[in-house]
Design an enzyme around this catalytic site. Structure first.
Site, PDB file in Angstrom:
ATOM      1  CG  HIS A 269       3.085   7.144  -1.737  1.00 44.09           C
ATOM      2  ND1 HIS A 269       3.791   6.378  -2.469  1.00 44.09           N
ATOM      3  CD2 HIS A 269       3.604   8.337  -2.326  1.00 44.09           C
ATOM      4  CE1 HIS A 269       4.468   7.003  -3.440  1.00 44.09           C
ATOM      5  NE2 HIS A 269       4.575   8.073  -3.274  1.00 44.09           N
ATOM      6  CG  HIS A 308       1.851  -1.859  -7.341  1.00 42.79           C
ATOM      7  ND1 HIS A 308       1.703  -0.828  -8.616  1.00 42.79           N
ATOM      8  CD2 HIS A 308       2.940  -1.245  -6.527  1.00 42.79           C
ATOM      9  CE1 HIS A 308       2.671   0.153  -8.405  1.00 42.79           C
ATOM     10  NE2 HIS A 308       3.349   0.015  -7.322  1.00 42.79           N
ATOM     11  CG  ASP A 364       6.104  -1.096   0.485  1.00 46.89           C
ATOM     12  OD1 ASP A 364       6.981  -0.565   0.684  1.00 46.89           O
ATOM     13  OD2 ASP A 364       4.921  -0.587  -0.091  1.00 46.89           O
TER      14      ASP A 364
END
Ligand code: ACO
Length: 443
Positions: A269, A308, A364
């Site tokens: 996460h 994702h 990210d």
């Protein structure tokens, strides 16, 4: 005229059931309970490990269309908020449902600013952590400990109390985060400076040295503020689900935020941007990118910061972050990892494997490079995420509390264990024959 229902035939009994469709996209799992083979039968359950196809709530906070790459907070496109708003305004929007009018905005900023100080006893716990304690571990513990300083936070159905705890949480997370960092590098704590913006003050508490007044660089301050906006909410992700689930027991919000922060600590996460940096470092040079892509396609490694669960298109947050990276590098100097990242993205987006798997850069992929260029150590990356996500957690918790349909979160299970059996005295039990079972620990 079409009907908003689903007709299901149970082939075990031949019976047919008509189940209402809600909001044009779901059936209520409890309606499945009517489907049973006899009066003694409990009825059907919906089995959904990891909740991949279960809506656990109705929510009016964040809208995501993963196929189109759309993210909106309370209806406002993320691109407009990143461009024109600031983090505290977005925090207000997310928690309260609308952008603040000028007087509300002023009062909200005042309230947050005047709650940034933490009780001096909290610094004593932080002092007690080992010098190399992970700042996320410190954050989980200290935010949970805040509940003992504010026992009135238990009044979760008192709107005024919820408002004050919201101010405290949004205000104190950066202070706890920065103090955790200062502890890890052996620097004295830098106390909040109320003359600075929310993000400017956080940079002050992180990086102030001997100067009398810390002056944040406005480009870096703005960049970090935008990063906080991009992380402010993301509907029912793992940590938000933890916040709602723990909060559904009616515990105080500090304890629930500690649980959400713990969920964010996990590498699946909040830790992916750190993994992305480590991957870019291990690639080492632009010329090694094709070989890395080959390894990814051979299934040896995953491209960190790509893919994702929800976005099957370019993560809209990644687009914004890529733009601000250039502004940050103007100030900090270019981090060579960015060239590797850009080349990875260029090759991947033209490659059949990534196209057919719908793999695009996620939030990210570039955020870690910016944090690193700004001087944040890798350990602090999930902590920065937690600061940004705090308004989202609070808004989701409050929405859950005020939703009449919500009760204590309590999933069902499919029991697959032993049938009833009788207790056997210890000296009559057979050896399991498993040498890996309980032995004295090595240390
Ligand atoms: N690199 C290479 N292949 C990938 C990647 C990747 N990063 N991500 C998914 N795939 C492939 C899988 O191998 C699989 O291929 P197959 O169908 O041929 O077997 C297919 O795409 C689907 O992958 P899943 O793991 O089923 O997708 P899921 O939705 O469960 O996973 C996740 C999403 C965890 C984000 C995944 O894409 C991943 O591991 N990415 C790398 C880690 C990362 O960047 N995480 C950050 C997510 S954003 C956030 O949490 C803030």
């Amino acid at each position: 005229m079409s009907k908003e229902t689903l007709t299901v035939t149970d082939n075990r009994t031949g019976k047919t059931y008509e189940i209402p469709i809600v909001e044009n996209q779901a059936i209520r799992a409890i309606d499945l309970r009517e489907i049973r083979t006899s009066d003694e039968d409990f009825g059907l359950l919906a089995y959904d490990p990891a909740f991949t196809n279960t809506a656990s709530c109705r929510s009016a906070i964040t809208y995501i269309d993963g196929d189109k790459g759309i993210l909106r907070y309370r209806g406002y496109p993320i691109e407009q908020l990143a461009e024109r708003s600031n983090f505290l305004e977005v925090a207000y929007l997310i928690v309260k449902g609308d952008l603040p009018a000028p007087s509300n905005s002023k009062a909200f900023v005042h309230n947050i600013t005047h709650h940034t100080i933490i009780h001096e006893n909290i610094t004593k716990f932080i002092d007690g952590f080992h010098y190399d304690a992970h700042p996320m571990g410190i954050l989980v513990s200290t935010v949970g400990a805040l509940s003992t300083f504010y026992p009135e936070a238990k009044k979760i159905f008192d709107a005024e109390s919820r408002k004050v705890q919201t101010h405290r949480l949004v205000a104190k997370m950066p202070t706890l985060a920065a103090f955790a960092y200062r502890h890890s590098i052996g620097m004295p704590y830098a106390y909040p400076d109320n003359d600075l913006s929310y993000t400017g003050n956080f940079l002050n508490m992180m990086f102030k040295k001997t100067e009398l007044k810390y002056k944040p660089n406005p480009v870096l301050e703005k960049a970090l503020d935008v990063l906080f906006i991009l992380h402010a909410d993301h509907e029912q992700n793992c940590s938000t689900n933890a916040m709602r689930s723990v909060g559904s027991s009616h515990v105080d919000p500090f304890s629930a935020v500690a649980a959400a922060t713990a969920a964010l600590y996990g590498p699946l996460h909040g830790g992916a941007n750190e993994a992305a940096i480590r991957m870019l470092e291990s690639i080492g040079d632009v010329k090694n990118v094709p070989a890395e892509i080959k390894r990814v396609k051979a299934g040896e490694v995953r491209l960190q910061g790509f893919g994702h669960r929800i976005y099957k298109n370019y993560d809209p947050r990644a687009k914004i972050i890529k733009r601000i990276a250039d502004e940050v590098f103007e100030v900090t100097g270019k981090d060579p990892l960015i060239d590797i990242a850009v080349e990875l993205e260029r090759i991947a987006l033209a490659d059949d494997y990534f196209i057919s798997h719908k793999l695009y850069p996620n939030v990210d992929f570039y955020s870690g490079i910016i944090y690193k260029a700004m001087g944040f150590p890798l350990d602090m990356f999930p902590v920065l995420f937690a600061i940004g996500r705090t308004p989202g957690w609070i808004a989701q918790w409050q929405e859950m509390l005020l939703d009449k349909e919500q009760r204590i979160a309590r999933p069902r299970q499919l029991y697959v264990g032993a049938e009833e059996r009788d207790y056997v005295p210890v000296d009559e039990r057979a050896d399991h024959g498993d040498p890996a079972d309980e032995q004295p620990d090595a240390r």
